[in-house]
Write a protein that holds these residues in place. Structure first.
Motif, PDB file in Angstrom:
ATOM      1  N   ASP A  32      39.051  44.265  36.790  1.00 57.71           N
ATOM      2  CA  ASP A  32      37.752  44.458  37.421  1.00 57.71           C
ATOM      3  C   ASP A  32      37.935  44.468  38.923  1.00 57.71           C
ATOM      4  O   ASP A  32      39.028  44.216  39.430  1.00 57.71           O
ATOM      5  CB  ASP A  32      36.776  43.355  37.009  1.00 57.71           C
ATOM      6  N   ASN A  91      32.842  42.785  41.927  1.00 51.39           N
ATOM      7  CA  ASN A  91      32.133  42.350  40.721  1.00 51.39           C
ATOM      8  C   ASN A  91      32.416  40.887  40.402  1.00 51.39           C
ATOM      9  O   ASN A  91      31.511  40.144  40.018  1.00 51.39           O
ATOM     10  CB  ASN A  91      32.532  43.216  39.519  1.00 51.39           C
ATOM     11  N   TRP A 133      29.849  36.757  40.846  1.00 52.34           N
ATOM     12  CA  TRP A 133      29.683  36.000  39.594  1.00 52.34           C
ATOM     13  C   TRP A 133      30.295  34.610  39.731  1.00 52.34           C
ATOM     14  O   TRP A 133      29.687  33.611  39.333  1.00 52.34           O
ATOM     15  CB  TRP A 133      30.335  36.764  38.437  1.00 52.34           C
TER      16      TRP A 133
END
Length: 271
Positions: free
Chosen positions: A215, A219, A223
């Motif tokens: 990823d 991203n 998170w």
């Protein structure tokens, strides 16, 4: 408004964490080995968030005296440190361990293991004195015991990180200080790509699996920051690439068009 120190935050996942903390209204200290890289990271972040909540301090994590100076600088400019993240790390070429130069082996162990231990020592002492705080250590390939050709020394360093973090959390149980670990999974950063700088054929072979399980830092960072800010338990392991998420990625892969190696104007690009 948490006050955060992130080692190795001039690029990669460390930079993404700094960006995400600033987006949440936190105040941060950016750290890297060189003045130029720290200054550039601060300039880039200030363009998005302003400079009022942002400071930079160059320091080498494998030098305990410099870690002490980093803590003192943070306290001087932030008043205290709520969160300290030992993120700084080095990789090496994906080659057999007997072919890795001694200097490269030493650098990986110095930064990934000794640097993390020194940072944890400084943060632990400072947080016990101020009466609160959280320490998070960045894990990586090898932390869970998995093995892969060409990753022996790096994996060994991260296995040591896992053991040390578990031990530190246990020994910190009666102190009120929270100790946890961060596992971002496979993130496409400069450090990952540098392993293939002399092996373009190997990179081509790896792209298919990267596009499934990897990823982007943009991203993963936000998170992880949300999980850190909501955590109040000692010994917490914050894992981005969980087993269920990985299984889902593989199941969807025949129908997915994810391409982390697309041109710069592609929405998936973040290298």
């Amino acid at each position: 408004m948490k006050r955060v120190v992130i080692t190795g935050s001039t690029r990669g996942i460390g930079y993404a964490l700094a960006d995400a903390f600033l987006a949440q209204g936190c105040r941060i200290i950016v750290n890297g080995r060189g003045h130029e890289s720290v200054e550039q990271a601060c300039v880039d972040l200030a363009m998005r968030y302003g400079s009022e909540s942002l400071y930079g301090f160059p320091a080498t994590v494998s030098e305990p005296e410099e870690m002490e100076k980093l803590w003192s600088y943070a306290v001087e400019h932030l008043g205290a440190v709520d969160i300290w993240i030992n993120n700084a790390g080095l990789g090496h070429d994906t080659i057999p361990p007997w072919e890795i130069p001694a200097a490269a082996v030493k650098n990986v162990i110095d930064v990934n293991v000794l640097g993390l231990i020194f940072g944890s020592q400084v943060a632990m002492k400072g947080m016990m004195e101020q009466g609160f705080g959280q320490i998070y250590n960045m894990q990586g390939f090898g932390s869970n015991g998995r093995m892969r050709e060409g990753m022996s020394v790096f994996g060994t360093s991260k296995a040591a990180v896992h053991y040390f973090t578990e031990a530190l959390a246990k020994e910190a149980e009666e102190t009120g200080i929270i100790v946890g670990s961060l596992s971002p999974g496979m993130v496409m950063t400069d450090m990952v790509l540098e392993r293939f700088k002399d092996d373009p054929e190997g990179l081509e072979k790896a792209k298919s699996i990267f596009n499934i399980i990897a990823d982007t830092a943009d991203n993963v960072g936000p998170w992880m920051v949300e999980q850190i800010l909501s955590n109040d338990k000692n010994g917490t392991h914050i894992d981005y690439l969980t087993r269920s998420r990985m299984v889902g990625r593989f199941l969807k892969s025949p129908f997915s068009k994810r391409d982390l190696f697309a041109d710069d104007d592609d929405e998936n690009q973040d290298i």
